[in-house]
Design a protein around this motif. Structure first.
Motif, PDB file in Angstrom:
ATOM      1  N   UNK A  28      22.355  16.409  22.086  1.00  0.00           N
ATOM      2  CA  UNK A  28      22.113  16.105  23.608  1.00  0.00           C
ATOM      3  C   UNK A  28      22.682  14.630  23.823  1.00  0.00           C
ATOM      4  N   UNK A  29      21.915  14.178  24.689  1.00  0.00           N
ATOM      5  CA  UNK A  29      22.512  12.853  25.433  1.00  0.00           C
ATOM      6  C   UNK A  29      21.923  11.770  24.692  1.00  0.00           C
ATOM      7  N   UNK A  30      22.941  10.526  25.098  1.00  0.00           N
ATOM      8  CA  UNK A  30      22.197   9.088  24.924  1.00  0.00           C
ATOM      9  C   UNK A  30      21.609   8.830  26.265  1.00  0.00           C
ATOM     10  N   UNK A  31      20.960   7.661  26.088  1.00  0.00           N
ATOM     11  CA  UNK A  31      20.489   6.971  27.503  1.00  0.00           C
ATOM     12  C   UNK A  31      21.662   6.521  28.325  1.00  0.00           C
ATOM     13  N   UNK A  32      22.773   6.175  27.415  1.00  0.00           N
ATOM     14  CA  UNK A  32      24.156   5.789  28.248  1.00  0.00           C
ATOM     15  C   UNK A  32      24.533   6.764  29.049  1.00  0.00           C
ATOM     16  N   UNK A  33      24.545   8.024  28.554  1.00  0.00           N
ATOM     17  CA  UNK A  33      24.988   9.272  29.380  1.00  0.00           C
ATOM     18  C   UNK A  33      24.157   9.412  30.423  1.00  0.00           C
ATOM     19  N   UNK A  34      22.821   9.369  30.562  1.00  0.00           N
ATOM     20  CA  UNK A  34      22.139   9.369  31.621  1.00  0.00           C
ATOM     21  C   UNK A  34      22.522   8.319  32.659  1.00  0.00           C
ATOM     22  N   UNK A  35      22.706   7.159  32.294  1.00  0.00           N
ATOM     23  CA  UNK A  35      22.978   5.984  32.941  1.00  0.00           C
ATOM     24  C   UNK A  35      24.483   6.463  33.772  1.00  0.00           C
TER      25      UNK A  35
ATOM     26  N   UNK B 246      16.716   2.345  38.302  1.00  0.00           N
ATOM     27  CA  UNK B 246      16.403   0.898  38.301  1.00  0.00           C
ATOM     28  C   UNK B 246      17.405  -0.204  37.868  1.00  0.00           C
ATOM     29  N   UNK B 247      17.720   0.281  36.504  1.00  0.00           N
ATOM     30  CA  UNK B 247      18.629  -0.709  35.730  1.00  0.00           C
ATOM     31  C   UNK B 247      19.979  -0.705  36.227  1.00  0.00           C
ATOM     32  N   UNK B 248      20.523   0.493  36.813  1.00  0.00           N
ATOM     33  CA  UNK B 248      21.930   0.244  37.682  1.00  0.00           C
ATOM     34  C   UNK B 248      21.824  -0.262  38.701  1.00  0.00           C
ATOM     35  N   UNK B 249      20.782  -0.017  39.708  1.00  0.00           N
ATOM     36  CA  UNK B 249      20.659  -0.725  40.850  1.00  0.00           C
ATOM     37  C   UNK B 249      20.307  -2.274  40.905  1.00  0.00           C
ATOM     38  N   UNK B 250      19.653  -2.609  40.060  1.00  0.00           N
ATOM     39  CA  UNK B 250      19.258  -3.967  39.768  1.00  0.00           C
ATOM     40  C   UNK B 250      19.934  -4.681  38.860  1.00  0.00           C
ATOM     41  N   UNK B 251      20.953  -4.014  38.174  1.00  0.00           N
ATOM     42  CA  UNK B 251      21.938  -4.661  37.022  1.00  0.00           C
ATOM     43  C   UNK B 251      21.151  -5.366  36.350  1.00  0.00           C
ATOM     44  N   UNK B 252      20.251  -4.654  35.539  1.00  0.00           N
ATOM     45  CA  UNK B 252      19.629  -5.252  34.298  1.00  0.00           C
ATOM     46  C   UNK B 252      20.459  -4.821  33.172  1.00  0.00           C
ATOM     47  N   UNK B 253      20.361  -5.899  32.310  1.00  0.00           N
ATOM     48  CA  UNK B 253      21.037  -5.709  30.888  1.00  0.00           C
ATOM     49  C   UNK B 253      20.307  -4.238  30.145  1.00  0.00           C
ATOM     50  N   UNK B 254      21.126  -4.196  29.106  1.00  0.00           N
ATOM     51  CA  UNK B 254      20.570  -3.182  28.192  1.00  0.00           C
ATOM     52  C   UNK B 254      19.267  -3.823  27.493  1.00  0.00           C
ATOM     53  N   UNK B 255      19.289  -5.100  27.285  1.00  0.00           N
ATOM     54  CA  UNK B 255      18.201  -5.600  26.560  1.00  0.00           C
ATOM     55  C   UNK B 255      16.826  -5.602  27.452  1.00  0.00           C
ATOM     56  N   UNK B 256      17.273  -5.617  28.648  1.00  0.00           N
ATOM     57  CA  UNK B 256      16.078  -5.640  29.496  1.00  0.00           C
ATOM     58  C   UNK B 256      15.773  -4.369  29.847  1.00  0.00           C
ATOM     59  N   UNK B 257      16.465  -3.368  29.871  1.00  0.00           N
ATOM     60  CA  UNK B 257      16.122  -1.943  29.968  1.00  0.00           C
ATOM     61  C   UNK B 257      15.178  -1.596  28.753  1.00  0.00           C
TER      62      UNK B 257
ATOM     63  N   UNK C 103      14.246  12.162  15.118  1.00  0.00           N
ATOM     64  CA  UNK C 103      15.164  11.740  15.832  1.00  0.00           C
ATOM     65  C   UNK C 103      14.525  10.512  16.679  1.00  0.00           C
ATOM     66  N   UNK C 104      13.272  10.899  17.156  1.00  0.00           N
ATOM     67  CA  UNK C 104      12.629   9.781  17.953  1.00  0.00           C
ATOM     68  C   UNK C 104      12.289   8.409  17.132  1.00  0.00           C
ATOM     69  N   UNK C 105      12.083   8.743  16.103  1.00  0.00           N
ATOM     70  CA  UNK C 105      11.693   7.705  15.199  1.00  0.00           C
ATOM     71  C   UNK C 105      13.002   6.756  15.014  1.00  0.00           C
ATOM     72  N   UNK C 106      14.185   7.521  14.675  1.00  0.00           N
ATOM     73  CA  UNK C 106      15.263   7.001  14.619  1.00  0.00           C
ATOM     74  C   UNK C 106      16.027   6.314  15.961  1.00  0.00           C
ATOM     75  N   UNK C 107      15.555   6.731  17.138  1.00  0.00           N
ATOM     76  CA  UNK C 107      15.853   6.138  18.327  1.00  0.00           C
ATOM     77  C   UNK C 107      15.211   4.842  18.470  1.00  0.00           C
ATOM     78  N   UNK C 108      13.847   4.793  18.058  1.00  0.00           N
ATOM     79  CA  UNK C 108      12.980   3.528  18.316  1.00  0.00           C
ATOM     80  C   UNK C 108      13.626   2.522  17.467  1.00  0.00           C
ATOM     81  N   UNK C 109      14.506   2.986  16.372  1.00  0.00           N
ATOM     82  CA  UNK C 109      14.921   1.921  15.773  1.00  0.00           C
ATOM     83  C   UNK C 109      16.390   1.477  16.267  1.00  0.00           C
TER      84      UNK C 109
ATOM     85  N   UNK D  36      16.836   3.052  22.608  1.00  0.00           N
ATOM     86  CA  UNK D  36      16.709   4.202  23.340  1.00  0.00           C
ATOM     87  C   UNK D  36      18.100   4.252  24.261  1.00  0.00           C
ATOM     88  N   UNK D  37      18.933   3.107  24.596  1.00  0.00           N
ATOM     89  CA  UNK D  37      20.085   3.252  25.387  1.00  0.00           C
ATOM     90  C   UNK D  37      21.172   3.981  24.753  1.00  0.00           C
ATOM     91  N   UNK D  38      21.566   3.454  23.536  1.00  0.00           N
ATOM     92  CA  UNK D  38      22.560   4.085  22.723  1.00  0.00           C
ATOM     93  C   UNK D  38      22.228   5.388  21.876  1.00  0.00           C
TER      94      UNK D  38
END
Length: 218
Positions: free
Chosen positions: A124-131, A167-178, A107-113, A116-118
């Motif tokens: 479990x959770x996605x990165x979006x859920x943690x966000x 920091x993504x949420x606070x600084x308003x980074x895009x998903x691509x930046x994250x 699953x980690x290999x699949x996540x890399x492809x 990590x956000x989606x």
């Protein structure tokens, strides 16, 4: 509103899971302990933080995992200056319950492809859920600033991915930046510092492992 001068985030020290991922088959993720090296990392970070905070008061929020609690204790901050509370919304990304080592690696290999956000772990959770839960915590944090005597320092003892998403949420980074950023090392800190312009600035950037690849019209 008494906004703090600095908001410091620290990743827990090295844990048993950082050195042996088979431990997740036997020990719950939330119960993993720090290694001897992790305790040293936390103690070294504590020296830096005690110097930085000085005699100023600190409002601390600690993830409910054992390794974050152990990290907080190893910081050895002055208990007369620190108001500490456990904050479940700062916990690690949930990967499900007992983990099968080979399945997690797949699953980690699949996540890399996939990204990590989606990418959502099967149980479990996605990165979006943690966000989303970090966003909910931020609402509570901002309300706490309404207190006129709010401490000038905030400390979050948490996890690498959660730090990046905060920091993504606070600084308003895009998903691509994250997606382009790496987690900090164990025991490393990042701080949001209030500048003369009334805005918070990151004291040092996260390392980048790739260039952001934005898409869309924004």
């Amino acid at each position: 509103m008494a906004r703090p001068r600095r908001i410091v985030l620290i990743r827990h020290g090295e844990s048993e899971g950082n050195v042996d991922d088979s431990v997740y088959e036997r020990v719950p993720d939330h119960a993993l302990r720090l290694t001897a090296r992790g305790r040293r990392q936390a103690a070294e970070a504590g020296v830096q933080l005690r110097r930085e905070f000085g005699t100023e008061r600190v409002s601390a929020y600690v993830s409910p995992y054992r390794r974050t609690h152990d990290t907080f204790r190893a910081l050895r901050l002055d208990p007369t200056l620190v108001r500490a509370r456990e904050e479940p919304r700062l916990r690690e990304q949930d990967w499900g319950n007992w983990q099968d080592q080979e399945d997690v690696r797949r699953q980690k290999a699949a996540r890399d492809s996939y990204g990590h956000f989606f990418y959502r772990f099967a149980q479990g959770e996605s990165g979006a859920d943690v966000y989303d839960r970090v966003d909910a915590f931020l609402e509570s944090l901002w309300r706490s600033f309404d207190a006129p005597d709010h401490p000038p320092n905030v400390l979050l003892v948490t996890h690498g991915l959660t730090m990046r998403l905060f920091c993504m949420r606070w600084m308003h980074w895009s998903v691509a930046e994250f997606e382009s950023l790496s987690n900090p090392g164990n025991g490393e800190t990042r701080a949001l510092v209030l500048g003369a312009d009334g805005r918070y600035h990151l004291d040092r950037p996260f390392e980048k492992w790739c260039a952001p690849e934005p898409y869309g019209v924004l």
